[in-house]
Design an enzyme around this catalytic site. Structure first.
Site, short mmCIF file in Angstrom:
data_model
loop_
_atom_site.label_atom_id
_atom_site.label_comp_id
_atom_site.label_asym_id
_atom_site.label_seq_id
_atom_site.Cartn_x
_atom_site.Cartn_y
_atom_site.Cartn_z
N GLN A 187 -12.06 13.63 36.49
CA GLN A 187 -12.69 14.93 36.26
C GLN A 187 -11.71 16.06 36.53
O GLN A 187 -11.11 16.14 37.60
CB GLN A 187 -13.93 15.08 37.15
CG GLN A 187 -15.04 14.11 36.82
CD GLN A 187 -15.75 14.44 35.53
OE1 GLN A 187 -15.59 15.50 34.96
NE2 GLN A 187 -16.56 13.50 35.04
N PHE B 21 -19.68 2.86 30.72
CA PHE B 21 -18.54 3.77 30.53
C PHE B 21 -18.08 4.27 31.91
O PHE B 21 -17.92 5.48 32.13
CB PHE B 21 -18.91 4.96 29.64
CG PHE B 21 -19.49 4.61 28.31
CD1 PHE B 21 -18.68 4.26 27.24
CD2 PHE B 21 -20.87 4.62 28.11
CE1 PHE B 21 -19.22 3.94 25.99
CE2 PHE B 21 -21.43 4.30 26.87
CZ PHE B 21 -20.60 3.97 25.82
N GLU C 52 -16.56 -0.95 31.28
CA GLU C 52 -15.61 -0.01 30.66
C GLU C 52 -14.69 -0.80 29.75
O GLU C 52 -14.23 -1.89 30.11
CB GLU C 52 -14.81 0.71 31.75
CG GLU C 52 -13.63 1.52 31.27
CD GLU C 52 -14.03 2.70 30.40
OE1 GLU C 52 -13.51 2.79 29.27
OE2 GLU C 52 -14.87 3.50 30.84
N ASP D 69 -21.93 7.64 31.01
CA ASP D 69 -21.13 8.86 30.85
C ASP D 69 -20.14 8.59 29.72
O ASP D 69 -18.96 8.34 29.96
CB ASP D 69 -20.41 9.17 32.17
CG ASP D 69 -19.57 10.45 32.08
OD1 ASP D 69 -19.77 11.22 31.11
OD2 ASP D 69 -18.74 10.69 32.96
N CYS E 110 -20.85 15.33 27.94
CA CYS E 110 -19.94 16.48 27.84
C CYS E 110 -20.05 17.15 26.48
O CYS E 110 -19.24 18.01 26.14
CB CYS E 110 -18.50 16.06 28.11
SG CYS E 110 -17.88 14.77 27.03
#
Length: 467
Positions: free
Chosen positions: A297, A326, A347, A395, A422
């Site tokens: 992040q 994810f 992932e 995410d 996002c």
């Protein structure tokens, strides 16, 4: 038949709105001729706010339907314009909203989230007021700059990817990164190293990437170039000396070779000029190792709020089993694991999974299970080998999870889903699929993760309706 070219026109227009890309939009209608309706011209103008009155020059004005422009002159400022930001300087495309007062930026982003959800048929009354930043500047822990073909070192201009605007300062970057930029820029000039020219595929230096931790203070500097430092030994040694002399917090200096014309597809070699190949960082009290290509992040202040909100929505306890889809390097996985019975993470990038495993171990967590897989296959395999969790958190990338993955999640059947997004458009598109599997929207929380940009994070709770 050759198209007719019309004269260039100078127009005074009032900006109607800012679109999702950060461009000011106005629809100009030419005066009608010979009794016909006037032709429409859609104008997209950079570095403006709603209500601005600007003068623009449009080539072939009546012969085109749209144009992307810089304005010639600001004739009247709109009511939300931040007058403290200079209007006569070229600004990079990384911050298209910096001319807008921060409260107006927040309203713009909240409206964007509501707009996309409304289009998808969801109740916008469930959207909570957006959470902004107390200090919306110098918040990024990572910056990546481009070496221009004519000596610039900065960011691309909005709407013109071929132009690099030399960075003197930035509303996004911590001061230490600005100082590093100037040291590296001077080093480049002293050795007359050319920047990379994409069209001709000539030049040496491509990008400069900097990472820092707001907690540990550690600093990473990475130079991306077409050739390795072994061909420039004197310059490489000098770069180490300049940076280590000025920055005590520097723990990683790397030179990465990318000879290919492709943009950073695969490195030929990575050379550690100084220190180690990663920095140590912390988020929500958990320790992480961050490498150059690690997704982490970029706004740690708001990222901590994201994690706290996700934990609150998830409402996990020590009896619950949680799946993080994810999962990346474990930004959400580690806090969820610390508050639950067991956590599994999926992932597709194996390097991220290896980092997540290491990060869990570094933080003393022994109740995690991470697997490298794409989302759809991972869900099937996990259900067979690990069982059904009580909560699924996802995410996904900016493009969203997509219909196939969302249908797989719907069939997976977890009672509660927390979606961290996002991109509000792909979020709304994805949530429609869950609705078809009997999930209802419970709450929506926008978070301004990247002030002065058009990006907005959103956290959503979906609950399966009991039949």
């Amino acid at each position: 038949m050759k198209k007719e070219i019309y004269p260039t026109e100078v127009l005074d227009v009032t900006i109607d709105r800012i679109d999702s890309r950060g461009y000011g939009y106005v629809r100009y209608i030419h005066p009608p001729e010979r009794g016909s309706n006037g032709k429409h011209l859609n104008l997209y103008i950079t570095n403006v706010v709603p209500g601005d009155v600007v003068r623009v020059t449009v080539e072939n004005a009546k012969g085109r339907g749209k144009a992307l422009l810089e304005y010639d002159e600001l004739l009247k400022a709109g009511p939300t314009r931040n007058l403290a930001v200079p209007t006569d300087e070229a600004v990079s495309g990384g911050t298209p909203l910096q001319y807008m007062n921060y409260d107006a930026q927040l309203a713009y982003k909240e409206d964007m989230v509501k707009g996309y959800l409304a289009e998808a048929g969801f109740d916008t009354e469930l959207v909570k007021p957006i959470i902004g930043m107390d200090k919306p500047e110098r918040y990024r822990n990572k910056m990546e700059l481009t070496f221009g073909a004519t000596g610039e070192l900065g960011m691309h201009q909005q709407g013109n990817f071929r132009r690099v605007i030399d960075l003197q300062d930035s509303i996004l970057a911590p001061e230490v990164m600005i100082e590093v930029k100037h040291v590296v820029g001077q080093w480049q000039k002293d050795y007359n190293f050319p920047g990379y020219h994409k069209d001709s595929q000539t030049g040496l230096l491509r990008n400069l990437m900097m990472r820092t931790s707001f907690v540990t203070g550690e600093l990473m500097v990475v130079l991306y170039a077409r050739k390795g430092p072994q061909e420039f030994p004197e310059a490489a040694v000098d770069l180490v000396e300049r940076l280590t002399k000025q920055f005590d917090q520097l723990v990683s200096l790397q030179w990465v070779e990318y000879a290919s014309a492709n943009e950073r597809i695969e490195a030929e070699a990575t050379h550690i000029l100084y220190g180690r190949d990663y920095i140590k960082d912390e988020l929500n009290g958990f320790k992480y190792r961050v490498w150059p290509e690690t997704f982490f992040q970029a706004n740690p202040v708001q990222a901590e709020k994201l994690v706290e909100i996700a934990l609150e929505m998830a409402d996990v306890n020590q009896e619950m089993r949680v799946l993080d889809l994810f999962c990346g390097v474990g930004t959400f996985s580690l806090p969820l694991a610390a508050n639950s019975k067991e956590l599994a993470g999926i992932e597709i990038v194996d390097m991220s999974i290896q980092s997540a495993i290491r990060n869990a171990k570094d933080n003393g967590l022994d109740n995690t299970y991470f697997m490298t897989s794409d989302a759809r296959k991972g869900l099937i395999e996990l259900k067979d080998t690990w069982g059904l969790p009580d909560l699924l958190l996802l995410d996904p990338p900016r493009s969203g999870a997509g219909g196939k993955v969302m249908r797989s999640i719907g069939r997976f059947g977890t009672d509660k889903i927390v979606y961290v997004s996002c991109a509000p458009k792909s979020l709304a598109d994805d949530l429609v699929w869950l609705r078809e599997f009997g999930y209802e929207l419970v709450t929506v929380q926008p978070v301004d993760q990247f002030p002065h940009t058009t990006h907005v994070e959103t956290i959503v709770l979906m609950q399966k309706v009991k039949g």
